[in-house]
Scaffold this motif. Structure first.
Motif, PDB file in Angstrom:
ATOM      1  N   ASN A   4       0.803  -1.225   0.000  1.00 50.17           N
ATOM      2  CA  ASN A   4       0.000   0.000   0.000  1.00 50.17           C
ATOM      3  C   ASN A   4       0.836   1.275   0.000  1.00 50.17           C
ATOM      4  O   ASN A   4       0.345   2.337   0.342  1.00 50.17           O
ATOM      5  N   GLN A   5       2.102   1.167  -0.359  1.00 51.44           N
ATOM      6  CA  GLN A   5       2.957   2.339  -0.444  1.00 51.44           C
ATOM      7  C   GLN A   5       3.231   2.657  -1.906  1.00 51.44           C
ATOM      8  O   GLN A   5       3.802   1.845  -2.630  1.00 51.44           O
ATOM      9  N   PRO A   6       2.806   3.826  -2.380  1.00 48.43           N
ATOM     10  CA  PRO A   6       2.944   4.147  -3.809  1.00 48.43           C
ATOM     11  C   PRO A   6       4.399   4.330  -4.222  1.00 48.43           C
ATOM     12  O   PRO A   6       5.252   4.700  -3.415  1.00 48.43           O
ATOM     13  N   GLU A   7       4.692   4.052  -5.469  1.00 46.65           N
ATOM     14  CA  GLU A   7       6.017   4.285  -6.011  1.00 46.65           C
ATOM     15  C   GLU A   7       6.346   5.780  -5.966  1.00 46.65           C
ATOM     16  O   GLU A   7       5.459   6.633  -6.031  1.00 46.65           O
ATOM     17  N   CYS A   8       7.638   6.076  -5.875  1.00 47.28           N
ATOM     18  CA  CYS A   8       8.076   7.474  -5.816  1.00 47.28           C
ATOM     19  C   CYS A   8       7.573   8.254  -7.027  1.00 47.28           C
ATOM     20  O   CYS A   8       7.102   9.396  -6.899  1.00 47.28           O
ATOM     21  N   ALA A   9       7.658   7.636  -8.211  1.00 50.27           N
ATOM     22  CA  ALA A   9       7.221   8.320  -9.434  1.00 50.27           C
ATOM     23  C   ALA A   9       5.727   8.609  -9.395  1.00 50.27           C
ATOM     24  O   ALA A   9       5.267   9.635  -9.920  1.00 50.27           O
ATOM     25  N   HIS A  10       4.947   7.748  -8.768  1.00 53.44           N
ATOM     26  CA  HIS A  10       3.505   7.948  -8.657  1.00 53.44           C
ATOM     27  C   HIS A  10       3.213   9.175  -7.792  1.00 53.44           C
ATOM     28  O   HIS A  10       2.326   9.972  -8.101  1.00 53.44           O
ATOM     29  N   VAL A  11       3.963   9.330  -6.709  1.00 56.27           N
ATOM     30  CA  VAL A  11       3.778  10.487  -5.836  1.00 56.27           C
ATOM     31  C   VAL A  11       4.172  11.772  -6.567  1.00 56.27           C
ATOM     32  O   VAL A  11       3.454  12.786  -6.496  1.00 56.27           O
ATOM     33  N   GLN A  12       5.279  11.747  -7.273  1.00 56.55           N
ATOM     34  CA  GLN A  12       5.693  12.920  -8.038  1.00 56.55           C
ATOM     35  C   GLN A  12       4.609  13.323  -9.030  1.00 56.55           C
ATOM     36  O   GLN A  12       4.264  14.505  -9.165  1.00 56.55           O
ATOM     37  N   GLU A  13       4.061  12.346  -9.727  1.00 55.16           N
ATOM     38  CA  GLU A  13       3.043  12.592 -10.739  1.00 55.16           C
ATOM     39  C   GLU A  13       1.778  13.198 -10.120  1.00 55.16           C
ATOM     40  O   GLU A  13       1.149  14.091 -10.690  1.00 55.16           O
ATOM     41  N   ALA A  14       1.421  12.719  -8.938  1.00 56.58           N
ATOM     42  CA  ALA A  14       0.190  13.170  -8.291  1.00 56.58           C
ATOM     43  C   ALA A  14       0.301  14.585  -7.734  1.00 56.58           C
ATOM     44  O   ALA A  14      -0.695  15.320  -7.689  1.00 56.58           O
ATOM     45  N   LEU A  15       1.495  14.983  -7.303  1.00 57.87           N
ATOM     46  CA  LEU A  15       1.648  16.244  -6.585  1.00 57.87           C
ATOM     47  C   LEU A  15       2.220  17.391  -7.415  1.00 57.87           C
ATOM     48  O   LEU A  15       2.110  18.552  -7.021  1.00 57.87           O
ATOM     49  N   ILE A  16       2.814  17.089  -8.542  1.00 61.79           N
ATOM     50  CA  ILE A  16       3.517  18.121  -9.304  1.00 61.79           C
ATOM     51  C   ILE A  16       2.553  19.164  -9.871  1.00 61.79           C
ATOM     52  O   ILE A  16       1.420  18.852 -10.251  1.00 61.79           O
ATOM     53  N   ALA A  17       2.985  20.406  -9.872  1.00 59.58           N
ATOM     54  CA  ALA A  17       2.313  21.473 -10.620  1.00 59.58           C
ATOM     55  C   ALA A  17       3.049  21.568 -11.945  1.00 59.58           C
ATOM     56  O   ALA A  17       4.190  22.032 -11.996  1.00 59.58           O
ATOM     57  N   ARG A  18       2.430  21.098 -12.992  1.00 66.29           N
ATOM     58  CA  ARG A  18       3.134  20.936 -14.258  1.00 66.29           C
ATOM     59  C   ARG A  18       3.585  22.276 -14.829  1.00 66.29           C
ATOM     60  O   ARG A  18       2.759  23.185 -15.015  1.00 66.29           O
ATOM     61  N   PRO A  19       4.881  22.394 -15.102  1.00 60.19           N
ATOM     62  CA  PRO A  19       5.395  23.643 -15.660  1.00 60.19           C
ATOM     63  C   PRO A  19       4.697  24.008 -16.966  1.00 60.19           C
ATOM     64  O   PRO A  19       4.464  23.160 -17.828  1.00 60.19           O
ATOM     65  N   GLY A  20       4.327  25.272 -17.057  1.00 66.41           N
ATOM     66  CA  GLY A  20       3.717  25.767 -18.279  1.00 66.41           C
ATOM     67  C   GLY A  20       2.227  25.535 -18.399  1.00 66.41           C
ATOM     68  O   GLY A  20       1.593  26.009 -19.356  1.00 66.41           O
ATOM     69  N   GLU A  21       1.632  24.804 -17.434  1.00 67.34           N
ATOM     70  CA  GLU A  21       0.198  24.543 -17.487  1.00 67.34           C
ATOM     71  C   GLU A  21      -0.534  25.422 -16.481  1.00 67.34           C
ATOM     72  O   GLU A  21       0.033  25.852 -15.481  1.00 67.34           O
ATOM     73  N   ALA A  22      -1.811  25.670 -16.748  1.00 67.96           N
ATOM     74  CA  ALA A  22      -2.617  26.473 -15.835  1.00 67.96           C
ATOM     75  C   ALA A  22      -2.690  25.791 -14.474  1.00 67.96           C
ATOM     76  O   ALA A  22      -2.740  24.557 -14.379  1.00 67.96           O
ATOM     77  N   PHE A  23      -2.674  26.595 -13.427  1.00 71.64           N
ATOM     78  CA  PHE A  23      -2.688  26.057 -12.070  1.00 71.64           C
ATOM     79  C   PHE A  23      -3.676  26.833 -11.217  1.00 71.64           C
ATOM     80  O   PHE A  23      -3.676  28.068 -11.214  1.00 71.64           O
ATOM     81  N   ALA A  24      -4.525  26.115 -10.508  1.00 71.06           N
ATOM     82  CA  ALA A  24      -5.475  26.726  -9.578  1.00 71.06           C
ATOM     83  C   ALA A  24      -5.340  26.025  -8.236  1.00 71.06           C
ATOM     84  O   ALA A  24      -5.566  24.806  -8.139  1.00 71.06           O
ATOM     85  N   LEU A  25      -4.964  26.757  -7.232  1.00 71.18           N
ATOM     86  CA  LEU A  25      -4.733  26.163  -5.921  1.00 71.18           C
ATOM     87  C   LEU A  25      -6.003  25.527  -5.364  1.00 71.18           C
ATOM     88  O   LEU A  25      -5.946  24.493  -4.684  1.00 71.18           O
ATOM     89  N   GLN A  26      -7.153  26.097  -5.679  1.00 72.38           N
ATOM     90  CA  GLN A  26      -8.410  25.566  -5.160  1.00 72.38           C
ATOM     91  C   GLN A  26      -8.715  24.168  -5.698  1.00 72.38           C
ATOM     92  O   GLN A  26      -9.549  23.444  -5.142  1.00 72.38           O
ATOM     93  N   ASP A  27      -8.043  23.774  -6.768  1.00 70.82           N
ATOM     94  CA  ASP A  27      -8.240  22.432  -7.325  1.00 70.82           C
ATOM     95  C   ASP A  27      -7.421  21.371  -6.607  1.00 70.82           C
ATOM     96  O   ASP A  27      -7.576  20.179  -6.892  1.00 70.82           O
ATOM     97  N   LEU A  35      -3.247   8.409  -1.911  1.00 68.25           N
ATOM     98  CA  LEU A  35      -1.908   7.840  -2.029  1.00 68.25           C
ATOM     99  C   LEU A  35      -1.572   6.945  -0.844  1.00 68.25           C
ATOM    100  O   LEU A  35      -0.892   5.930  -0.987  1.00 68.25           O
ATOM    101  N   PHE A  36      -2.019   7.332   0.327  1.00 69.98           N
ATOM    102  CA  PHE A  36      -1.807   6.537   1.542  1.00 69.98           C
ATOM    103  C   PHE A  36      -3.146   6.383   2.265  1.00 69.98           C
ATOM    104  O   PHE A  36      -3.436   7.121   3.196  1.00 69.98           O
ATOM    105  N   PRO A  37      -3.985   5.430   1.837  1.00 69.63           N
ATOM    106  CA  PRO A  37      -5.283   5.249   2.482  1.00 69.63           C
ATOM    107  C   PRO A  37      -5.181   4.940   3.969  1.00 69.63           C
ATOM    108  O   PRO A  37      -6.039   5.339   4.753  1.00 69.63           O
ATOM    109  N   ASP A  38      -4.114   4.234   4.361  1.00 72.51           N
ATOM    110  CA  ASP A  38      -3.945   3.813   5.747  1.00 72.51           C
ATOM    111  C   ASP A  38      -2.795   4.585   6.391  1.00 72.51           C
ATOM    112  O   ASP A  38      -1.682   4.611   5.857  1.00 72.51           O
ATOM    113  N   LYS A  39      -3.060   5.210   7.536  1.00 68.14           N
ATOM    114  CA  LYS A  39      -2.017   6.002   8.200  1.00 68.14           C
ATOM    115  C   LYS A  39      -0.864   5.138   8.680  1.00 68.14           C
ATOM    116  O   LYS A  39       0.287   5.600   8.728  1.00 68.14           O
ATOM    117  N   ASP A  40      -1.139   3.888   9.041  1.00 71.17           N
ATOM    118  CA  ASP A  40      -0.053   3.005   9.465  1.00 71.17           C
ATOM    119  C   ASP A  40       0.900   2.736   8.304  1.00 71.17           C
ATOM    120  O   ASP A  40       2.118   2.665   8.498  1.00 71.17           O
TER     121      ASP A  40
END
Length: 277
Positions: A4-27, A35-40
């Protein structure tokens, strides 16, 4: 790696603000269990990653030719110091530097705004961590109108150029915005006052910034939009779950270090060449 621990690349993909693309913080979410359903699992992840980060830092230090800079930005109580303590819990302090940027001193005010930042950049072989950073000069300085608007406007390109200079000279940069809601900050501020061992952290001045929350969020949004670049992208980390926040940043740091793949140098010495009494 646990199931249940995501790959590093998966986390990067999920969190990155893509350069050059529109970004809205409210989204972006301030709390996210995807990414981590279980706190343990999150706690186990950050502990395992801390051990791996220590190993990679040792190799980075031995290699001595590159550096890693982790930039942490976030509103008061977002958890910058807690993140540092957790992610680097196993890392030798001999190969690390931590710089907390506060109100500039008189000497720093007499220089250009990036002078104190450049002086704190980690040297080769080190992991450096910024608790706040050069971005204070397009956040608090902007919201509090501490510099002319036209001067602040120039700083986005100046910061991008500064970071590109660093990356071209062997410094890899990870930038994390620790994102919480105004409601969560209120809970954490109240917690600081209610618990005696946390009262030292409370600063009445934090309430002034809290009154300007919307202005700060607008400044953060512009910061990410203008300064998420191919050489130094921004990652927006949902930070209302402290355990998951730590796990996400740990995954990012580990992943970048693994991509850097530092190596122990071989000076060529062999036991057969020496007599050791």
């Amino acid at each position: 790696m646990a199931k249940n621990q995501p790959e590093c690349a998966h986390v990067q993909e999920a969190l990155i603000a893509r350069p050059g693309e529109a970004f809205a913080l409210q989204d972006r979410p301030t709390r996210d269990k995807d990414l981590f359903p279980d706190k343990d699992d999150a706690a186990a992840s950050v502990a395992a990653d801390a051990v791996k980060i220590d190993e990679l830092q040792d190799r980075l230090y031995a290699e001595g030719s590159r550096a890693l800079l982790l930039v942490l930005q976030g509103m008061d109580t977002a958890g910058k110091s807690g993140t540092i303590k957790s992610v680097f819990q196993a890392t030798s302090p001999l190969g690390m530097t931590v710089k907390a940027f506060k109100k500039p001193s008189a000497e720093e005010m007499a220089r250009d705004y990036l002078w104190r930042v450049h002086n704190a950049v980690p040297r080769k072989g080190f992991i450096g961590i910024f608790d706040r950073s050069q971005y204070e000069d397009v956040l608090v300085v902007k919201v509090r109108s501490l510099a002319p608007a036209e001067e602040i406007e120039k700083r986005y390109d100046q910061i991008n150029a500064f970071e590109e200079h660093l990356t071209q000279n062997g410094v890899t940069i990870i930038k994390c915005m620790l994102y919480i809601s105004r409601e969560e900050q209120g809970e954490r501020l109240r917690d600081r006052l209610e618990k005696p061992h946390k009262r030292w952290k409370f600063n009445p001045g934090d309430l002034d910034d809290r009154q300007n929350w919307d202005d700060f969020m607008a400044a953060y949004e512009t910061m990410v939009q203008r300064c998420s670049t191919p050489h130094a992208p921004w990652y927006v980390v949902p930070s209302e779950s402290k355990t998951r926040r730590n796990a996400l940043v740990g995954r990012l740091v580990r992943g970048v270090l693994e991509d850097m793949n530092p190596q122990h140098p071989d000076p060529g010495h062999r036991l057969s060449e020496f007599v050791i009494d």
